[in-house]
Design an enzyme around this catalytic site. Structure first.
Site, PDB file in Angstrom:
ATOM      1  N   LYS A   4      35.906 -46.144 136.089  1.00  0.00           N
ATOM      2  CA  LYS A   4      34.830 -46.140 135.328  1.00  0.00           C
ATOM      3  C   LYS A   4      34.371 -47.582 135.438  1.00  0.00           C
ATOM      4  CE  LYS A   4      32.981 -45.709 130.859  1.00  0.00           C
ATOM      5  NZ  LYS A   4      33.237 -45.145 129.406  1.00  0.00           N
TER       6      LYS A   4
HETATM    7  C1  R5P Z   1      33.634 -48.320 126.307  1.00  0.00           C
HETATM    8  O1  R5P Z   1      34.662 -49.223 126.692  1.00  0.00           O
HETATM    9  C2  R5P Z   1      33.679 -47.140 126.130  1.00  0.00           C
HETATM   10  O2  R5P Z   1      34.659 -46.544 127.012  1.00  0.00           O
HETATM   11  C3  R5P Z   1      32.563 -46.623 126.162  1.00  0.00           C
HETATM   12  O3  R5P Z   1      32.719 -44.847 125.992  1.00  0.00           O
HETATM   13  C4  R5P Z   1      31.537 -46.534 127.333  1.00  0.00           C
HETATM   14  O4  R5P Z   1      31.390 -47.794 127.624  1.00  0.00           O
HETATM   15  C5  R5P Z   1      30.805 -45.582 127.874  1.00  0.00           C
HETATM   16  O5  R5P Z   1      29.720 -45.568 126.936  1.00  0.00           O
HETATM   17  P1  R5P Z   1      28.339 -46.139 127.042  1.00  0.00           P
HETATM   18  O6  R5P Z   1      27.497 -45.156 128.102  1.00  0.00           O
HETATM   19  O7  R5P Z   1      27.700 -46.005 125.761  1.00  0.00           O
HETATM   20  O8  R5P Z   1      28.367 -47.480 127.726  1.00  0.00           O
END
Ligand code: R5P
Length: 260
Positions: A174
């Site tokens: 991710k």
């Molecule tokens: C951050 O490390 C977390 O895993 C969040 O869940 C991730 O960043 C995804 O969320 P967002 O789309 O709000 O950035």
């Protein structure tokens, strides 16, 4: 790859098109009661029918999600610092044992690494130790390539961090969307999903998701741009149309607007 690992991966990445809409609501593990997630259960409930996977912490899972809920879980298993600790932000280690992850019947676990910070080694070795344990039980690991202060969100940095995560054994990466995102995807041997990042206008977030998919990402693991939207259900439906129905940003934005 054994049957269990393949089966769990197929719960995360949908076999019909090789794509996924992950709903990320794990923010509380370092941000506390994030806007939109004050009552996580209420926020998430109407979104679940449109999400393929729910990513969250074990505390949130136990307290806010009924156990009979039919959705694959990606459990955040790294943590240890808060947004108040600027110098050590995202200096993370293991916060959930593999036994507890198994007890919670998760389909995958997520571990953050922070490449380029003085403490990068701690996060990387933390992740690889977790990968060894997770492999023992056939549980896929999603590596989150977090971005710290002063580290650019560009293709050079993100491809370095993503490739490292994959070479070190992560099953899915991710990362953040950036210009020339194809470079990040092309040089990473495992599937990539993008985080949404801070809330931006819906139209822009949908364009970003579309661009990421066009560049080869297999989906999104999006949080704030969904649950902080003025219309979270409309937004996740629109994102879903981009991911699973090849909708254009214009068509997706129309879906968002119609939902209002
Ligand atoms: C951050 O490390 C977390 O895993 C969040 O869940 C991730 O960043 C995804 O969320 P967002 O789309 O709000 O950035």
């Amino acid at each position: 790859m054994d049957w269990g690992m393949k089966n769990r991966l197929s719960r995360i990445i949908k076999p019909k098109d090789g794509r996924t809409v992950m709903l990320a609501v794990d923010h509380g593990y370092f941000m506390g009661p994030t806007t939109g997630l004050e009552n996580l259960g209420e926020t998430v409930k109407p979104l679940l029918p449109y999400a393929d996977v729910l990513m969250l912490t074990r505390g949130a899972l136990r307290h806010y999600i009924p156990p009979e809920t039919d959705i694959p879980i990606c459990l955040r298993v790294s943590g240890g610092t808060s947004i108040l600790n600027e110098t050590n932000l995202l200096h993370e280690g293991t916060v959930v044992s593999i036994e507890d992850a198994i007890r919670l019947n998760v389909s995958a676990v997520a571990f953050s690494i922070l490449v380029g910070q003085p403490f990068e080694r701690d996060t990387i070795l933390g992740m690889t130790e977790y990968i060894d344990e997770a492999n023992r039980y056939g549980i896929p690991v999603l590596a989150v390539t977090a971005v710290g202060r002063g580290l650019g969100k560009d293709a050079k940095y993100l491809s370095l961090a993503s490739r490292m995560a994959a070479e070190l054994g992560a099953n899915i990466v991710k990362t953040y969307y950036c210009e020339n995102f194809e470079k990040v995807v092309e040089t990473c041997p495992v599937p990539i999903v993008i985080a949404g990042g801070k809330k931006i206008p819906e139209k822009e977030a949908l364009q970003m998701a579309y661009n990421a998919l066009q560049a080869g990402a297999i989906g999104v693991d999006m949080g704030r741009n969904i649950f902080q939207s003025e219309n979270p259900a409309g937004m996740i439906k629109a994102v879903r149309a981009i991911v699973h129905e090849n909708a254009t940003p214009k068509e997706a934005y129309q879906i968002f607007k119609n939902e209002k």
